[in-house]
Design a protein around this motif. Structure first.
Motif, PDB file in Angstrom:
ATOM      1  N   ARG A  58     -16.737 -46.735  35.846  1.00 34.16           N
ATOM      2  CA  ARG A  58     -17.243 -45.706  34.946  1.00 34.16           C
ATOM      3  C   ARG A  58     -16.123 -44.787  34.469  1.00 34.16           C
ATOM      4  NH1 ARG A  58     -21.205 -45.796  38.926  1.00 34.16           N
ATOM      5  NH2 ARG A  58     -20.300 -43.984  39.952  1.00 34.16           N
ATOM      6  N   SER A 108     -16.814 -40.523  31.428  1.00 33.97           N
ATOM      7  CA  SER A 108     -17.961 -39.614  31.487  1.00 33.97           C
ATOM      8  C   SER A 108     -18.984 -40.176  32.456  1.00 33.97           C
ATOM      9  CB  SER A 108     -18.583 -39.456  30.102  1.00 33.97           C
ATOM     10  OG  SER A 108     -19.768 -38.697  30.179  1.00 33.97           O
ATOM     11  N   SER A 109     -19.444 -39.354  33.354  1.00 35.14           N
ATOM     12  CA  SER A 109     -20.429 -39.780  34.360  1.00 35.14           C
ATOM     13  C   SER A 109     -21.753 -39.050  34.179  1.00 35.14           C
ATOM     14  CB  SER A 109     -19.869 -39.535  35.767  1.00 35.14           C
ATOM     15  OG  SER A 109     -19.544 -38.170  35.941  1.00 35.14           O
ATOM     16  N   SER A 110     -22.014 -38.563  32.976  1.00 40.71           N
ATOM     17  CA  SER A 110     -23.278 -37.868  32.738  1.00 40.71           C
ATOM     18  C   SER A 110     -24.433 -38.860  32.783  1.00 40.71           C
ATOM     19  CB  SER A 110     -23.233 -37.156  31.391  1.00 40.71           C
ATOM     20  OG  SER A 110     -23.141 -38.096  30.346  1.00 40.71           O
ATOM     21  N   GLU A 111     -25.633 -38.329  33.003  1.00 40.24           N
ATOM     22  CA  GLU A 111     -26.816 -39.194  33.062  1.00 40.24           C
ATOM     23  C   GLU A 111     -27.055 -39.871  31.726  1.00 40.24           C
ATOM     24  OE1 GLU A 111     -29.325 -36.598  36.383  1.00 40.24           O
ATOM     25  OE2 GLU A 111     -30.157 -36.969  34.401  1.00 40.24           O
ATOM     26  N   ALA A 112     -26.842 -39.160  30.647  1.00 39.41           N
ATOM     27  CA  ALA A 112     -27.033 -39.764  29.328  1.00 39.41           C
ATOM     28  C   ALA A 112     -26.062 -40.910  29.104  1.00 39.41           C
ATOM     29  CB  ALA A 112     -26.857 -38.704  28.237  1.00 39.41           C
ATOM     30  N   MET A 113     -24.777 -40.708  29.532  1.00 39.25           N
ATOM     31  CA  MET A 113     -23.786 -41.776  29.354  1.00 39.25           C
ATOM     32  C   MET A 113     -24.130 -42.992  30.195  1.00 39.25           C
ATOM     33  SD  MET A 113     -21.183 -42.765  27.770  1.00 39.25           S
ATOM     34  CE  MET A 113     -20.476 -41.287  27.063  1.00 39.25           C
ATOM     35  N   GLU A 142     -21.675 -38.706  22.784  1.00 40.70           N
ATOM     36  CA  GLU A 142     -21.684 -38.176  24.155  1.00 40.70           C
ATOM     37  C   GLU A 142     -20.259 -37.931  24.650  1.00 40.70           C
ATOM     38  OE1 GLU A 142     -23.376 -36.677  27.552  1.00 40.70           O
ATOM     39  OE2 GLU A 142     -24.296 -37.235  25.637  1.00 40.70           O
ATOM     40  N   ARG A 154     -19.093 -34.817  23.169  1.00 43.38           N
ATOM     41  CA  ARG A 154     -19.692 -33.676  23.877  1.00 43.38           C
ATOM     42  C   ARG A 154     -18.998 -33.442  25.219  1.00 43.38           C
ATOM     43  NH1 ARG A 154     -26.089 -35.184  22.934  1.00 43.38           N
ATOM     44  NH2 ARG A 154     -26.211 -34.570  20.718  1.00 43.38           N
ATOM     45  N   GLU A 155     -18.661 -34.532  25.928  1.00 43.36           N
ATOM     46  CA  GLU A 155     -17.981 -34.387  27.220  1.00 43.36           C
ATOM     47  C   GLU A 155     -16.611 -33.752  27.026  1.00 43.36           C
ATOM     48  OE1 GLU A 155     -19.263 -34.893  30.021  1.00 43.36           O
ATOM     49  OE2 GLU A 155     -17.558 -34.743  31.368  1.00 43.36           O
ATOM     50  N   ARG A 183     -17.119 -30.182  26.391  1.00 45.45           N
ATOM     51  CA  ARG A 183     -17.471 -29.484  27.633  1.00 45.45           C
ATOM     52  C   ARG A 183     -16.237 -29.221  28.484  1.00 45.45           C
ATOM     53  NH1 ARG A 183     -18.186 -30.386  32.733  1.00 45.45           N
ATOM     54  NH2 ARG A 183     -17.594 -32.582  32.525  1.00 45.45           N
TER      55      ARG A 183
END
Length: 740
Positions: free
Chosen positions: A84, A329-334, A379, A382-383, A386
């Protein structure tokens, strides 16, 4: 002229009518003995059909190209399959369904298949590249046909492609052709190779089976083994390249941190010699500075990590684009987008194999992939934003902490500026040391992984060249053809035996109805007019058609016990055959020296009046029935047939209402007194129902049946209606008889 009164039957005496047996409600049950008789009678079909199928199958399988399948297996590993982000390269991951599906999609990918094609040089194999077939082995006939077709193609283009403007391809065309550009000259070869391979997960295990189909058993095994080797090399290269990039970045960061740490430690050493003791406020200030320093260390460490991630992500986006940085990116959306993308890639590979590269399903899936990739790109942006915001916040926090420390330092400078400066430098040195040690440990771990260069999968078994083809199975195919042919023949025999048969011969017609056939005639054709019919009869009075007409009239007279006075001509539907029979009878009666009148009693269609050529009289049957004219005013002559004719016109009333009247009886009596023979051309059987049940008894009713149009069951109801015409004798006339 004789009166019709002699035709009246005495009271209480009823005419004898031919019986028409009703057809059975359904086919008679087939008894075992009947089945055996049927099989013995049709044994040739039972033998011939299986033999034909076996012979045809034998020819097909003999000429079919054999196909061989080779199988191999590999075991997927437990880590490193779908990293990831960069730190996942040194962290263990568990296999999930989405990860496994992603690896299966990699095995079916164009890039890997092209590497297989290049390794095995499939462009030289005729099975994958028809251009590699030697010219002396190519079919000359097919080549000539292909060349002729190619020579004709430009003529359909309205001038060919030379007139088209030489414009640069659009961006859409360039993007759409990215796949073709990736494969280059191997586009068709890779397409055939994808059809030849199968990659499947064995149940829910980590074992993957790879198979390949080919006309050459050695080539089938070579494709399977090469695909696994290329996949192992792909995993090794992927892991090595990712680790190499991360190592280079870590090496730069470690070098920068080492310089920073060395500078901070040198500052501490320089100020240590000038440190002086302070008694009063120093303890309190030192406690505050300790707390602020601890917070500063944490924030600086966090800031360093955020800056590292931000710099790495920004560098990756600049070099490879936002999609290349999705693993960072390890976001839930990603994670959700990555899973959806993996599933769509799998569906795309399946749809390409099932429906073709240009199918609507593949286009739809690729549009979905583009949407997911756009969402991933958004995304990633956005990351990155952020991280940038977090970096700015941390910088503000660090700056604030530095300001507070500076304020404390200023207060302590009143007591001992050298000592405060020393403590501050020590805290900075410690913070730099922590960050340096963390990055140094990460650098060593990644360097070890880079040196290993091992894939995350193991080959369980390589494929061996198969000894026997999977297609065609000659013996099994011939046996199955024989068995299937027997069942087909059996079903064919039963079906042909049980299906109702169209009546086409006089014998079959008489046997099915129980009524005698008075005559038969050939098909006169829909194009023959009644004028042409009369001309043919008069041109050759001894000809075949004339003999048919005379024979039919003689049979009618014989069945009537003398000269038939009243003859009804009917049929199941409105047919020209009925009109032909009526006019043949009229011509025959005139040839026998009798005066004859033909009455068009078909009040539904008045078909005979429309087909005949005659001098129009002052009235017709309809006007006479209505009382507008007398019957004598409705009679006209037909010189070509030697008979008279009473025309009619279409009437809206039901035939039973028209003919079941005293007026019609009077008309019929008048015609019987005036002529020797009265011929009535009736409406179709389904129209006149019980119209003639109350008339005086007729001598003959002829029911016209066209060969090959009706079964016995279909003929039953029209004949029952015809019997109600109250004729003394009912007979059949078969038309369209090829043997007449």
């Amino acid at each position: 002229m004789n009166q019709i009164s002699h035709l009246r039957r005495p009271p209480g005496e009823f005419p004898t009518k031919p019986s028409v047996s009703a057809p059975p409600d359904g086919p008679a049950p087939l008894r075992p003995s009947d089945l055996l008789k049927l099989l013995r009678r049709r044994h040739r079909s039972l033998i011939r059909i299986p033999l034909i199928l076996m012979f045809g199958t034998g020819l097909l399988v003999t000429g079919a190209t054999p196909r061989y399948v080779a199988y191999s297996q590999m075991l997927l590993g437990e880590q490193g399959l779908s990293a990831r982000n960069s730190f996942d390269l040194v962290e263990q991951q568990s296999l999930t369904s989405s990860v496994i599906e992603g690896e299966l999609a990699v095995l079916r990918s164009n890039a890997l298949l092209r590497r297989v094609a290049e390794t095995l040089q499939l462009e030289t194999v005729p099975e994958f590249n028809p251009e590699a077939i030697p010219e002396d082995e190519q079919g000359s006939v097919l080549s000539d046909i292909a060349e002729r077709v190619k020579s004709l193609l430009p003529s359909f283009g309205g001038g060919g492609e030379a007139d088209l403007p030489d414009d640069a391809p659009s961006r859409v065309a360039v993007a759409a052709g990215a796949g073709a550009q990736q494969l280059g000259t191997y586009k068709d070869i890779v397409g055939k190779l994808r059809q030849a391979i199968r990659v499947n997960q064995q149940g829910t295990s980590y074992v993957v089976q790879v198979s390949a189909v080919s006309e050459d058993p050695d080539l089938a095994a070579a494709i399977t083994n090469t695909l696994m080797d290329e996949y192992m090399g792909f995993l090794t290269d992927k892991r090595f390249n990712a680790a190499q990039e991360f190592t280079a970045w870590l090496e730069t960061r470690v070098a920068d941190l080492a310089v920073t740490l060395e500078r901070s430690e040198r500052d501490v050493f320089d100020y240590r010699a000038r440190m002086e003791a302070d008694a009063d406020n120093r303890t309190r200030l030192e406690q505050q500075m300790t707390e602020l320093t601890t917070r500063l260390i944490d924030r600086r460490a966090e800031l360093a990590q955020v800056e590292a991630m931000y710099d790495k992500m920004g560098s990756t986006i600049e070099t490879g684009g936002p999609l290349a940085a999705q693993d960072m990116s390890s976001s839930e959306a990603m994670l959700d987008y990555r899973q959806q993308l993996s599933e769509l890639i799998q569906r795309e590979a399946f749809a390409v194999g099932s429906f073709g590269e240009q199918s609507a399903q593949v286009a739809s899936i690729r549009r979905s992939i583009d949407v997911i990739e756009a969402s991933i790109e958004l995304e990633v942006r956005r990351e990155l934003d952020r991280l940038q915001n977090q970096r700015e916040v941390l910088r503000v926090v660090v700056s604030s902490l530095n300001s507070q420390l500076n304020e404390l330092s200023r207060q302590m400078l009143d007591q001992s500026s050298e000592e405060i400066q020393l403590n501050q430098l020590q805290r900075v040195a410690e913070a730099n040391s922590v960050v340096y040690q963390e990055f140094l440990a990460r650098f060593k771990e990644v360097s070890e992984i880079q040196n290993l260069q091992t894939p995350d999968a193991d080959i369980i078994s390589y494929a061996n060249p198969p000894s026997a083809p999977v297609y065609p199975r000659k013996k099994l195919s011939v046996i199955m053809a024989g068995v299937g042919g027997f069942f087909i023949a059996f079903a064919y025999v039963l079906l042909t035996e049980m299906l109702p048969k169209k009546l086409s011969t006089p014998e079959a017609l008489a046997r099915a109805t129980g009524i005698g056939v008075y005559g038969r005639m050939r098909d006169l054709g829909a194009q023959m007019t009644l004028h042409e019919l009369a001309r043919e009869l008069n041109r050759d009075p001894e000809g075949k058609l004339s003999q048919i007409a005379l024979r039919l009239a003689n049979n009618a007279d014989m069945r009537a016990g003398g000269a038939a006075r009243t003859i009804l001509v009917a049929s199941d539907t409105a047919r020209d055959d009925k009109v032909h029979v009526a006019m043949l009878l009229a011509w025959a009666q005139s040839r026998k020296g009798r005066s004859c009148v033909v009455v068009d009693a078909d009040t539904r269609t008045a078909n005979l009046s429309g087909l005949l050529e005659y001098r129009r009289p002052a009235g017709n049957l309809a006007s006479t029935l209505y009382g507008d004219t007398e019957i004598g005013q409705a009679i006209t002559g037909l010189p070509r047939f030697g008979a008279s004719f009473v025309p009619c016109e279409e009437m809206a009333s039901d035939p039973s209402v028209v003919f079941d009247t005293e007026r019609f009886r009077q008309i019929l009596q008048t015609l019987s007194r005036q002529f020797d023979t009265v011929i009535l051309d009736l409406p179709p059987a389904q129209d006149f129902t019980d119209a003639f049940t109350s008339l005086e008894e007729m001598d003959i009713e002829l029911f016209v049946v066209r060969a090959g149009t009706l079964t016995g069951g279909e003929l039953h109801e029209p004949l029952e209606v015809a019997r109600n015409a109250n004729a003394r004798n009912l007979g059949l006339v078969l038309t369209n008889d090829a043997t007449a």
